[in-house]
Design a protein around this motif. Structure first.
Motif, short mmCIF file in Angstrom:
data_model
loop_
_atom_site.label_atom_id
_atom_site.label_comp_id
_atom_site.label_asym_id
_atom_site.label_seq_id
_atom_site.Cartn_x
_atom_site.Cartn_y
_atom_site.Cartn_z
N ILE A 258 0.84 -1.20 0.00
CA ILE A 258 0.00 0.00 0.00
C ILE A 258 0.88 1.26 0.00
O ILE A 258 0.60 2.25 -0.69
CB ILE A 258 -0.94 -0.04 1.24
N ASP A 259 1.97 1.19 0.74
CA ASP A 259 2.89 2.32 0.85
C ASP A 259 3.54 2.63 -0.51
O ASP A 259 3.68 3.79 -0.90
CB ASP A 259 3.95 1.98 1.89
N ARG A 260 3.92 1.58 -1.25
CA ARG A 260 4.53 1.82 -2.56
C ARG A 260 3.53 2.47 -3.51
O ARG A 260 3.89 3.29 -4.35
CB ARG A 260 5.05 0.51 -3.16
N LEU A 261 2.27 2.09 -3.37
CA LEU A 261 1.24 2.72 -4.22
C LEU A 261 1.06 4.19 -3.85
O LEU A 261 0.90 5.05 -4.72
CB LEU A 261 -0.09 1.97 -4.08
N ARG A 262 1.11 4.47 -2.56
CA ARG A 262 0.95 5.87 -2.12
C ARG A 262 2.09 6.72 -2.67
O ARG A 262 1.88 7.86 -3.13
CB ARG A 262 0.91 5.92 -0.59
N THR A 263 3.30 6.16 -2.68
CA THR A 263 4.45 6.90 -3.21
C THR A 263 4.26 7.21 -4.70
O THR A 263 4.50 8.33 -5.15
CB THR A 263 5.75 6.07 -2.99
N LEU A 264 3.82 6.22 -5.45
CA LEU A 264 3.63 6.47 -6.89
C LEU A 264 2.49 7.47 -7.13
O LEU A 264 2.59 8.35 -7.99
CB LEU A 264 3.36 5.15 -7.64
N GLN A 265 1.44 7.33 -6.34
CA GLN A 265 0.31 8.26 -6.51
C GLN A 265 0.73 9.70 -6.21
O GLN A 265 0.25 10.64 -6.85
CB GLN A 265 -0.87 7.82 -5.61
N ASP A 266 1.66 9.87 -5.26
CA ASP A 266 2.19 11.22 -4.99
C ASP A 266 2.83 11.79 -6.26
O ASP A 266 2.72 12.97 -6.54
CB ASP A 266 3.28 11.16 -3.91
N GLU A 267 3.52 10.91 -6.99
CA GLU A 267 4.23 11.37 -8.19
C GLU A 267 3.31 11.67 -9.35
O GLU A 267 3.49 12.65 -10.06
CB GLU A 267 5.17 10.24 -8.64
N THR A 268 2.30 10.80 -9.55
CA THR A 268 1.52 10.89 -10.80
C THR A 268 0.07 11.31 -10.61
O THR A 268 -0.53 11.86 -11.53
CB THR A 268 1.50 9.52 -11.52
N GLY A 269 -0.52 10.96 -9.49
CA GLY A 269 -1.96 11.22 -9.30
C GLY A 269 -2.84 10.46 -10.29
O GLY A 269 -4.01 10.80 -10.48
N GLY A 270 -2.30 9.41 -10.90
CA GLY A 270 -3.04 8.75 -11.99
C GLY A 270 -3.94 7.59 -11.59
O GLY A 270 -4.66 7.05 -12.43
#
Ligand code: V47
Length: 398
Positions: A258-270
């Motif tokens: 879940i944490d890795r997804l949160r990190t990517l979502q911070d970058e892209t918001g996609g």
């Protein structure tokens, strides 16, 4: 707004006036939750160890109320669903994931492999007025040529204009890049040009190496799954993210995912939504070889949804996938952080091959009833999450 959020015993000095409603009188039973609750109420992000406290706590009332705070802050009482159809164009797959009961070898009697014409005919046969989304994900077919995939997307768009094709997991995209001898970015670019509207979140399983080696050794790696979603987002293709839980993973490995997804979502918001997928234990190698024959429990499902909702502060929606946890539990889950209940689906084979017993073909009316009876406002959406219709509490579905 629902009632559960108005009674947290946290006295906050907060500049956000809408949080005042929440500072009332219900006790937090687990003292470890007090600082976490204060952070959630103040809209602050939780760190990893605080996420683990949420996974460990026995104070489930506070957990659900906190998840509901986040859910209502983002979506109020609105609960989204889509009139959708599932289609798996082949179950032929060489990857051999140990949780999978869907995949077949080419020569097995239960194998199927649709041509582009078969795919279009299948959708035509099952088509219903008002259908918005066609969700397709399938096996990694070893021999279909690359041209088959954009041809299929083009043919569907030509025959059913307005139907949004949400297809191909990141795992499939990686497979296509090998077949096409193109980069994954080129594959995505060409599929988008052919009319791909969005991508599902499958193939993520659990990112941690220990588990991935055991359950999905030959599938796309965690880093590549994340990279492919990042590429899709860079092209304006919105995607979802899943997590397969309830098998051999630890709670730390869930939170790491879940944490890795949160990190990517911070970058892209996609990402549109996060969807926990409860392990279905029939007819797969995890069940046969490791004795993983139990379904997840209702409490595990609800806890998992609530922790995700609280931790993923940058995701608009956590989706309750009724096919795997039942429409009854999904109704309850609307108080545990869930603001999206997927769709009508019509037909499904991946979860049902592995023991899911949910009846299929829920109508739009049934979706609306399910949401209303849980005291929430049903919102029909499309694959882009545009709101098509808001059903007030008196309104019936068309
Ligand atoms: O990738 C396979 C999972 C996924 C089992 O994006 C299993 O809106 C449980 O991705 N038990 C496909 N899960 C389904 C999927 C999905 C579902 C709902 C919504 C969305 C979305 C995507 O199903 C696979 C795999 O992770 N899966 N076998 C099983 N035995």
């Amino acid at each position: 707004m629902g009632v559960g959020i108005r009674h947290l015993n946290i006295l906050l000095e907060t500049p956000d006036p809408c949080l005042k409603d929440y500072s009332e009188d219900m006790k937090i039973l687990d003292p470890k939750l007090e600082p976490i609750a204060a952070k959630v109420m103040a809209g602050e992000r939780l760190n990893f160890s605080e996420g683990m406290v949420l996974f460990d706590t026995h104070d489930l009332n506070t957990l659900s109320r906190l998840a509901n705070v986040v859910r209502e802050r983002k979506n109020g009482d609105k609960t989204y669903f889509v009139h959708s159809m599932r289609l798996e164009f082949t179950n032929i797959c060489y990857v051999g994931c140990t949780f999978c009961a869907f995949a077949a070898n080419k020569n097995e009697a239960r194998a199927w492999d649709y041509s582009v014409e078969d795919v279009v005919a299948h959708v035509r046969e099952k088509y219903e007025p008002g259908l918005q989304e066609l969700h397709m994900s399938s096996g990694h077919h070893p021999t279909r040529p690359w041209s088959y995939y954009p041809d299929m997307v083009r043919a569907l768009n030509a025959e059913f204009p307005g139907l949004q094709v949400k297809a191909f997991t990141a795992a499939e995209i990686e497979h296509l890049s090998h077949i096409a001898k193109k980069s994954t970015l080129e594959v995505l670019t060409e599929l988008k040009a052919a009319g791909l509207a969005a991508m599902p979140g499958g193939g993520a399983e659990i990112f941690a190496d220990r588990v991935r080696l055991e359950i999905a050794k030959r599938k796309v790696s965690a880093d590549d799954w994340l990279r492919i979603h990042k590429e899709a987002h860079s092209l304006g293709i919105r995607t979802n993210a899943t997590m397969l839980y309830g098998h051999i993973e630890t709670l730390e490995e869930r939170l790491d995912h879940i944490d890795r997804l949160r990190t990517l979502q911070d970058e892209t918001g996609g990402f549109h939504s996060f969807i926990p997928l409860a392990f279905q234990p029939d007819a797969n190698a995890l069940a046969f070889n490791l004795g993983k024959t139990e379904f997840t429990t209702g409490i595990d499902d609800l806890r998992n949804l609530a922790v995700s909702r609280i931790y993923l502060d940058n995701f608009d929606h956590v989706k309750g996938y009724w096919v795997m946890i039942s429409s009854d539990l999904v109704q309850v889950a609307l108080d545990w952080g869930v603001s999206d209940i997927d769709g009508t689906i019509i037909d499904e084979h991946i979860a049902h091959a592995a023991g899911a017993v949910s009846p299929l073909g829920l109508t739009t009316q049934k979706m609306v009833d399910l949401i209303k009876k849980a005291g929430r406002v049903a919102v029909e959406r499309n694959a882009f999450y545009d709101e098509l219709k808001v059903y007030d509490l008196e309104m019936a579905a068309d």
